[in-house]
Scaffold this motif. Sequence first.
Motif, PDB file in Angstrom:
ATOM      1  N   THR A  17      21.177   9.736  32.523  1.00 55.29           N
ATOM      2  CA  THR A  17      20.610  10.129  34.145  1.00 55.29           C
ATOM      3  C   THR A  17      21.410  10.855  34.867  1.00 55.29           C
ATOM      4  OG1 THR A  17      21.400   8.602  34.700  1.00 55.29           O
ATOM      5  CG2 THR A  17      19.326   8.050  34.358  1.00 55.29           C
ATOM      6  N   PRO A  18      21.093  11.908  35.746  1.00 50.80           N
ATOM      7  CA  PRO A  18      21.679  11.693  36.871  1.00 50.80           C
ATOM      8  C   PRO A  18      22.465  11.452  37.953  1.00 50.80           C
ATOM      9  CG  PRO A  18      19.899  13.156  37.189  1.00 50.80           C
ATOM     10  CD  PRO A  18      19.735  12.467  35.764  1.00 50.80           C
ATOM     11  N   GLY A  19      22.290   9.942  38.492  1.00 49.73           N
ATOM     12  CA  GLY A  19      23.310   9.393  39.222  1.00 49.73           C
ATOM     13  C   GLY A  19      24.014   8.667  38.246  1.00 49.73           C
ATOM     14  N   ALA A  20      23.870   8.396  36.597  1.00 48.59           N
ATOM     15  CA  ALA A  20      24.930   7.990  35.777  1.00 48.59           C
ATOM     16  C   ALA A  20      26.189   9.673  35.287  1.00 48.59           C
ATOM     17  CB  ALA A  20      24.748   8.120  34.266  1.00 48.59           C
ATOM     18  N   VAL A  21      25.985  10.857  36.241  1.00 49.64           N
ATOM     19  CA  VAL A  21      26.913  11.739  36.069  1.00 49.64           C
ATOM     20  C   VAL A  21      27.443  11.628  36.806  1.00 49.64           C
ATOM     21  CG1 VAL A  21      26.680  13.619  35.854  1.00 49.64           C
ATOM     22  CG2 VAL A  21      25.612  12.727  33.721  1.00 49.64           C
ATOM     23  N   THR A  22      27.091  11.317  38.519  1.00 45.58           N
ATOM     24  CA  THR A  22      27.785  11.584  39.156  1.00 45.58           C
ATOM     25  C   THR A  22      29.057   9.951  39.347  1.00 45.58           C
ATOM     26  OG1 THR A  22      25.762  11.872  40.513  1.00 45.58           O
ATOM     27  CG2 THR A  22      27.880  10.741  41.828  1.00 45.58           C
ATOM     28  N   GLY A  23      28.750   9.072  38.822  1.00 43.62           N
ATOM     29  CA  GLY A  23      30.285   8.211  38.169  1.00 43.62           C
ATOM     30  C   GLY A  23      31.339   8.681  37.484  1.00 43.62           C
ATOM     31  N   VAL A  24      30.249   9.475  36.527  1.00 48.51           N
ATOM     32  CA  VAL A  24      31.174   9.820  35.640  1.00 48.51           C
ATOM     33  C   VAL A  24      32.341  11.203  36.229  1.00 48.51           C
ATOM     34  CG1 VAL A  24      31.494  11.858  33.181  1.00 48.51           C
ATOM     35  CG2 VAL A  24      29.836   9.723  33.680  1.00 48.51           C
ATOM     36  N   VAL A  25      31.333  11.954  37.283  1.00 51.99           N
ATOM     37  CA  VAL A  25      32.498  12.875  37.658  1.00 51.99           C
ATOM     38  C   VAL A  25      33.297  12.898  38.519  1.00 51.99           C
ATOM     39  CG1 VAL A  25      31.868  15.222  39.185  1.00 51.99           C
ATOM     40  CG2 VAL A  25      30.607  14.871  37.190  1.00 51.99           C
ATOM     41  N   ASP A  26      32.998  11.051  39.072  1.00 51.18           N
ATOM     42  CA  ASP A  26      33.669  10.567  40.264  1.00 51.18           C
ATOM     43  C   ASP A  26      35.042  10.361  39.186  1.00 51.18           C
ATOM     44  OD1 ASP A  26      32.090  10.947  42.042  1.00 51.18           O
ATOM     45  OD2 ASP A  26      31.430   9.009  42.133  1.00 51.18           O
ATOM     46  N   ARG A  27      34.777   9.551  38.005  1.00 53.71           N
ATOM     47  CA  ARG A  27      35.924   9.364  37.388  1.00 53.71           C
ATOM     48  C   ARG A  27      37.219  10.141  37.231  1.00 53.71           C
ATOM     49  NH1 ARG A  27      31.855   5.644  36.039  1.00 53.71           N
ATOM     50  NH2 ARG A  27      31.240   6.813  34.428  1.00 53.71           N
ATOM     51  N   LEU A  28      36.328  11.116  36.623  1.00 52.94           N
ATOM     52  CA  LEU A  28      37.288  12.207  36.100  1.00 52.94           C
ATOM     53  C   LEU A  28      37.826  13.054  37.300  1.00 52.94           C
ATOM     54  CD1 LEU A  28      34.611  14.486  33.620  1.00 52.94           C
ATOM     55  CD2 LEU A  28      36.751  12.562  32.774  1.00 52.94           C
ATOM     56  N   GLU A  29      37.407  12.927  38.434  1.00 50.31           N
ATOM     57  CA  GLU A  29      37.867  13.790  39.709  1.00 50.31           C
ATOM     58  C   GLU A  29      39.035  12.819  39.531  1.00 50.31           C
ATOM     59  OE1 GLU A  29      35.146  17.001  42.696  1.00 50.31           O
ATOM     60  OE2 GLU A  29      34.815  14.442  42.842  1.00 50.31           O
ATOM     61  N   ASP A  30      39.091  11.563  40.232  1.00 47.68           N
ATOM     62  CA  ASP A  30      39.756  10.477  40.289  1.00 47.68           C
ATOM     63  C   ASP A  30      41.355  10.609  39.548  1.00 47.68           C
ATOM     64  OD1 ASP A  30      38.689   9.455  42.074  1.00 47.68           O
ATOM     65  OD2 ASP A  30      37.564   7.704  41.564  1.00 47.68           O
ATOM     66  N   ALA A  31      40.447  10.872  38.113  1.00 50.35           N
ATOM     67  CA  ALA A  31      42.332  10.886  36.807  1.00 50.35           C
ATOM     68  C   ALA A  31      42.110  12.374  37.101  1.00 50.35           C
ATOM     69  CB  ALA A  31      41.764  10.413  35.353  1.00 50.35           C
ATOM     70  N   GLY A  32      42.060  13.406  38.550  1.00 50.33           N
ATOM     71  CA  GLY A  32      42.497  14.744  37.977  1.00 50.33           C
ATOM     72  C   GLY A  32      41.956  15.181  36.541  1.00 50.33           C
ATOM     73  N   LEU A  33      41.194  14.930  36.200  1.00 46.33           N
ATOM     74  CA  LEU A  33      40.416  15.597  35.499  1.00 46.33           C
ATOM     75  C   LEU A  33      39.250  17.010  35.128  1.00 46.33           C
ATOM     76  CD1 LEU A  33      40.401  12.839  32.301  1.00 46.33           C
ATOM     77  CD2 LEU A  33      42.389  14.442  32.499  1.00 46.33           C
ATOM     78  N   ALA A  34      38.999  16.655  36.077  1.00 47.21           N
ATOM     79  CA  ALA A  34      37.971  17.877  36.562  1.00 47.21           C
ATOM     80  C   ALA A  34      37.736  18.486  38.587  1.00 47.21           C
ATOM     81  CB  ALA A  34      36.942  17.257  36.232  1.00 47.21           C
ATOM     82  N   ARG A  35      36.949  18.965  38.534  1.00 48.50           N
ATOM     83  CA  ARG A  35      36.892  18.613  39.921  1.00 48.50           C
ATOM     84  C   ARG A  35      34.968  19.357  40.485  1.00 48.50           C
ATOM     85  NH1 ARG A  35      40.118  23.865  40.265  1.00 48.50           N
ATOM     86  NH2 ARG A  35      38.248  25.976  40.753  1.00 48.50           N
ATOM     87  N   ARG A  36      34.581  19.184  41.149  1.00 48.00           N
ATOM     88  CA  ARG A  36      33.556  19.535  41.898  1.00 48.00           C
ATOM     89  C   ARG A  36      33.323  20.879  42.726  1.00 48.00           C
ATOM     90  NH1 ARG A  36      33.147  14.049  42.567  1.00 48.00           N
ATOM     91  NH2 ARG A  36      30.279  13.691  41.971  1.00 48.00           N
ATOM     92  N   ASP A  37      33.344  22.410  42.939  1.00 50.44           N
ATOM     93  CA  ASP A  37      32.767  23.077  43.428  1.00 50.44           C
ATOM     94  C   ASP A  37      31.031  23.912  43.310  1.00 50.44           C
ATOM     95  OD1 ASP A  37      35.657  23.984  43.897  1.00 50.44           O
ATOM     96  OD2 ASP A  37      34.980  24.765  41.106  1.00 50.44           O
ATOM     97  N   PRO A  38      31.680  24.122  44.782  1.00 50.03           N
ATOM     98  CA  PRO A  38      29.959  24.110  45.340  1.00 50.03           C
ATOM     99  C   PRO A  38      29.305  25.461  43.956  1.00 50.03           C
ATOM    100  CG  PRO A  38      31.559  24.241  47.293  1.00 50.03           C
ATOM    101  CD  PRO A  38      32.243  24.112  46.074  1.00 50.03           C
ATOM    102  N   ASP A  39      27.630  25.131  44.288  1.00 49.67           N
ATOM    103  CA  ASP A  39      27.571  25.718  43.118  1.00 49.67           C
ATOM    104  C   ASP A  39      27.069  27.751  44.065  1.00 49.67           C
ATOM    105  OD1 ASP A  39      25.591  28.233  41.974  1.00 49.67           O
ATOM    106  OD2 ASP A  39      24.060  26.224  41.100  1.00 49.67           O
ATOM    107  N   PRO A  40      28.029  28.458  43.369  1.00 49.63           N
ATOM    108  CA  PRO A  40      27.905  29.689  44.176  1.00 49.63           C
ATOM    109  C   PRO A  40      26.025  30.280  44.225  1.00 49.63           C
ATOM    110  CG  PRO A  40      28.855  30.058  42.395  1.00 49.63           C
ATOM    111  CD  PRO A  40      28.228  28.860  42.656  1.00 49.63           C
ATOM    112  N   GLN A  41      25.054  29.682  43.256  1.00 46.47           N
ATOM    113  CA  GLN A  41      23.744  30.339  42.819  1.00 46.47           C
ATOM    114  C   GLN A  41      22.925  29.396  43.621  1.00 46.47           C
ATOM    115  OE1 GLN A  41      25.058  31.073  40.698  1.00 46.47           O
ATOM    116  NE2 GLN A  41      24.632  33.402  40.727  1.00 46.47           N
ATOM    117  N   ASP A  42      23.685  27.872  44.649  1.00 46.44           N
ATOM    118  CA  ASP A  42      22.710  27.117  45.482  1.00 46.44           C
ATOM    119  C   ASP A  42      23.542  26.015  45.777  1.00 46.44           C
ATOM    120  OD1 ASP A  42      20.990  25.313  45.399  1.00 46.44           O
ATOM    121  OD2 ASP A  42      20.398  24.867  44.235  1.00 46.44           O
ATOM    122  N   ARG A  43      24.047  26.470  47.121  1.00 44.59           N
ATOM    123  CA  ARG A  43      25.166  25.152  47.547  1.00 44.59           C
ATOM    124  C   ARG A  43      24.653  24.105  48.023  1.00 44.59           C
ATOM    125  NH1 ARG A  43      29.005  27.892  49.354  1.00 44.59           N
ATOM    126  NH2 ARG A  43      30.338  27.174  50.862  1.00 44.59           N
TER     127      ARG A  43
END
Length: 146
Positions: free
Chosen positions: A54-80
């Motif tokens: 689910t999108p909510g579950a992915v939010t937690g996944v991305v949070d953990r990946l960011e906290d671990a320095g494994l990924a980052r979020r950027d604004p979508d250039p097509q839809d902010r």
Amino acid sequence: MRDMGRELSTAVVAFHEAVGARLGVSAVDQRAHALLAKHGPMTAGDLAKLINLTPGAVTGVVDRLEDAGLARRDPDPQDRRRVVVQALPGSFGDAFTELGAAMAKLADRYTPEQQQVIGDWVARTIDVLKDQTRRLSAAPVRPSRR
């Protein structure tokens, strides 16, 4: 071969649990990172569809990946209003470097012809696992007996 397949699967799971414990991420987080690394940056919604969460579950996944320095979020250039998630290169450090070296050393023990047969078996095993994963994911979840 059946017992060897089970042992291989158990060893792979144990390895990923050890990587996860070292980096503070789950096996699902690692799978999401692998998909991001393979397919490139994508929206969180696209990652949710690809990983079947689910999108909510992915939010937690991305949070953990960011906290671990494994990924980052950027604004979508097509839809902010949306974000694009991307895996950070080299982010697993030596966790997979040593594995890669050990596997290369193992592969060197076999002739090119033997490596081709082993590669075929691994590729077909991956196909079987993907098919079985799709089958299990499509089936209704059985309620807990607790």
